[in-house]
Write an enzyme that holds these catalytic residues in place. Structure first.
Site, PDB file in Angstrom:
ATOM      1  N   HIS A  54      58.678  48.521  43.214  1.00  0.00           N
ATOM      2  CA  HIS A  54      57.328  48.040  42.935  1.00  0.00           C
ATOM      3  C   HIS A  54      56.534  49.037  42.100  1.00  0.00           C
ATOM      4  CE1 HIS A  54      54.052  45.195  43.822  1.00  0.00           C
ATOM      5  NE2 HIS A  54      53.263  46.258  43.727  1.00  0.00           N
ATOM      6  N   ASP A  56      52.845  48.927  39.448  1.00  0.00           N
ATOM      7  CA  ASP A  56      51.727  48.130  38.936  1.00  0.00           C
ATOM      8  C   ASP A  56      51.223  48.606  37.580  1.00  0.00           C
ATOM      9  OD1 ASP A  56      50.817  45.959  40.830  1.00  0.00           O
ATOM     10  OD2 ASP A  56      50.946  47.627  42.235  1.00  0.00           O
ATOM     11  N   GLU A 156      53.442  39.226  42.264  1.00  0.00           N
ATOM     12  CA  GLU A 156      52.891  39.749  43.515  1.00  0.00           C
ATOM     13  C   GLU A 156      51.786  38.821  44.020  1.00  0.00           C
ATOM     14  OE1 GLU A 156      51.417  43.939  45.525  1.00  0.00           O
ATOM     15  OE2 GLU A 156      51.186  43.664  43.367  1.00  0.00           O
ATOM     16  N   HIS A 183      49.480  37.908  48.708  1.00  0.00           N
ATOM     17  CA  HIS A 183      48.932  39.245  48.500  1.00  0.00           C
ATOM     18  C   HIS A 183      47.928  39.459  49.633  1.00  0.00           C
ATOM     19  CE1 HIS A 183      46.811  42.636  46.456  1.00  0.00           C
ATOM     20  NE2 HIS A 183      48.072  42.984  46.301  1.00  0.00           N
ATOM     21  N   HIS A 229      53.070  42.276  52.112  1.00  0.00           N
ATOM     22  CA  HIS A 229      51.756  41.624  52.145  1.00  0.00           C
ATOM     23  C   HIS A 229      51.723  40.394  53.041  1.00  0.00           C
ATOM     24  CE1 HIS A 229      49.439  44.057  49.338  1.00  0.00           C
ATOM     25  NE2 HIS A 229      50.462  44.043  48.504  1.00  0.00           N
ATOM     26  N   HIS A 250      57.509  46.949  48.956  1.00  0.00           N
ATOM     27  CA  HIS A 250      56.732  48.188  49.064  1.00  0.00           C
ATOM     28  C   HIS A 250      55.971  48.205  50.392  1.00  0.00           C
ATOM     29  CE1 HIS A 250      54.127  45.196  47.246  1.00  0.00           C
ATOM     30  NE2 HIS A 250      53.067  45.972  47.257  1.00  0.00           N
ATOM     31  N   ASP A 319      55.014  51.919  44.601  1.00  0.00           N
ATOM     32  CA  ASP A 319      53.676  51.342  44.435  1.00  0.00           C
ATOM     33  C   ASP A 319      52.793  52.168  43.506  1.00  0.00           C
ATOM     34  OD1 ASP A 319      51.738  49.419  44.746  1.00  0.00           O
ATOM     35  OD2 ASP A 319      51.098  50.056  46.739  1.00  0.00           O
TER      36      ASP A 319
END
Length: 437
Positions: A54, A56, A156, A183, A229, A250, A319
């Protein structure tokens, strides 16, 4: 007497010489040991470069640069934890790049925003020769042979598909190979671990009928189901419904840090039973339950999960560029070797670490594809969610317009029925005008 003095002097010289050489030897051993751990890590990660679950980066490209790739050089990017130079330094051979849009876009323009984020990742991974977009386990392995950084696309948050299986299939066609079901907000069909958004609240519906259809269609497509999540109840329901292994891309250990985003031991056992994978998150608040953490805290999560379900069920999902703060010594993607060194010093075997670094993820990906192949004769699902479940007044319901507003569709008989009224209006119109004057 002279002989005795000579012997004494010789003995003194010998011990002095020996002492000096022992000091040198110990110093050399210390030197070797000081570098051997690092050399061992470099050798291990060269042979088994990391697949990270993961990242971002795409979110930061949107926030900081509005996706204007032409304005930056991804080899060296400030204000981010990820760039090509640091990925290479961290021995990251494959990266699951997150396609994330805020929960506030649910029931609005989430699909459009998701497409824009897919676009920027696809551009990034095709315009830079160091990257390579991959869509299968075999392509991932081939990219290692070419010394490329493989890019995997992962959505995600299930709100990105707007409760539409055709939208899910179209995302797959664009290269998406994983999706987190939620999420920080519930979807109409799955429950989040977060209570931040008070939307789609349900009792005892952690995974609805449509939610099960989403999981089934992901199995049929060969898309990895991601449970990070989701609520524990939703995760449990998926683990008992999915035909393919799933991942937490993650998440960390709830026993070590009791945050709702982490995974409790009883759920870890379910994950092992289904041959799934938990990829440990580095975010401070998921690691130490505080604003600060260090590498040792992260290693504690690895140790505990290994004790509960074994190293064959563990991966890494840092993450980076998605969380606010990271442990000292693990501030960006170049620092992964420091964690591997810590685990080596905790007596993790090289075989265990090879599994954690890449082999576990490859196994899961290949098993997901194996289930896909078994389901190849199954037609695409046509399950649709009910309007009652979606509760979205902006959702257009396609109906033919009423025939009364389409004169061209009127039958001759109906037109004839309206003629007397039309003639009456024509006859009376002069009188009406006169009265108005």
């Amino acid at each position: 007497m002279l002989a005795q003095k000579t012997l004494t002097v010789a003995s003194s010289i010998f011990w002095t010489w020996s002492l000096r050489h022992l000091v040198v030897l110990f110093s050399l051993c210390g030197f070797i040991n000081g570098y051997s751990d690092r050399d061992r890590v470099q050798d291990l990660m060269s042979r088994y470069p990391l697949i990270d679950g993961h990242n971002d980066l795409a979110l930061q490209l949107k926030i900081l640069h509005n996706n204007h790739l032409t304005q930056i050089d991804l080899h060296n990017v400030s204000k981010m934890a990820t760039d090509i130079t640091r990925l290479q330094a961290g021995h990251v051979q494959a990266q699951m790049f997150s396609v994330y849009v805020l929960c506030g876009a649910q029931d609005k323009d989430a699909v459009r925003l998701t497409l824009e984020q897919i676009d920027v990742i696809r551009r990034m991974c095709t315009e830079y020769p160091d990257f390579e977009l991959v869509t299968s386990a075999q392509e991932l392995k081939d990219s290692e042979m070419r010394r490329k950084i493989a890019c995997l696309l992962s959505i995600e948050g299930g709100h990105s598909i707007d409760s539409s299986l055709p939208a899910l299939r179209m995302f797959y066609q664009l290269g998406v190979r994983s999706m987190a079901l939620t999420h920080t907000c519930n979807t109409p069909w799955a429950e989040s671990s977060s209570k931040r958004y008070n939307v789609y609240q349900r009792d005892n519906h952690s995974l609805t009928y449509f939610g099960k259809a989403v999981v089934e269609e992901m199995n049929r497509l060969g898309m990895i189901v991601d449970l990070s999540h989701t609520s524990w109840d939703t995760a449990w329901a998926v683990l008992n419904h999915s035909r393919a292994p799933v991942i937490f891309s993650h998440s960390s250990s709830y026993t070590i840090c009791n945050h709702s985003r982490n995974v409790p031991d009883w759920l870890l056992h379910e994950l092992k039973r289904s041959r799934g994978l938990i990829m440990v998150n580095f975010y401070n608040k998921f690691i130490s339950c505080r604003d600060e953490a260090n590498i040792s805290h992260v290693a504690d999560h690895f140790d505990h999960i290994k004790k509960v379900i074994g190293a064959q069920s563990i991966g890494i999902g840092g993450d980076f560029d998605g969380a606010e703060s990271f442990p000292r010594g693990l501030e960006d993607v170049s620092k992964y070797p420091a964690l591997i060194q810590e685990l080596l010093q905790r007596n993790w075997t090289e075989n265990d670490l090879a599994n954690v670094l890449r082999r576990n993820f490859l196994r899961v990906f290949e098993e997901v594809e194996r289930v896909r192949d078994q389901l190849r004769l199954s037609p695409p699902s046509e399950v649709q969610i009910s309007l009652v479940e979606v509760q979205n007044p902006c959702r257009l319901v396609l109906r033919p317009p009423s025939s009364r507003v389409l004169p061209s569709k009127e039958s001759p008989s109906s037109s004839a029925q309206h003629r007397p009224l039309g003639l009456l209006v024509i006859v009376l119109l002069p009188f009406i005008l006169l009265m108005i004057e």
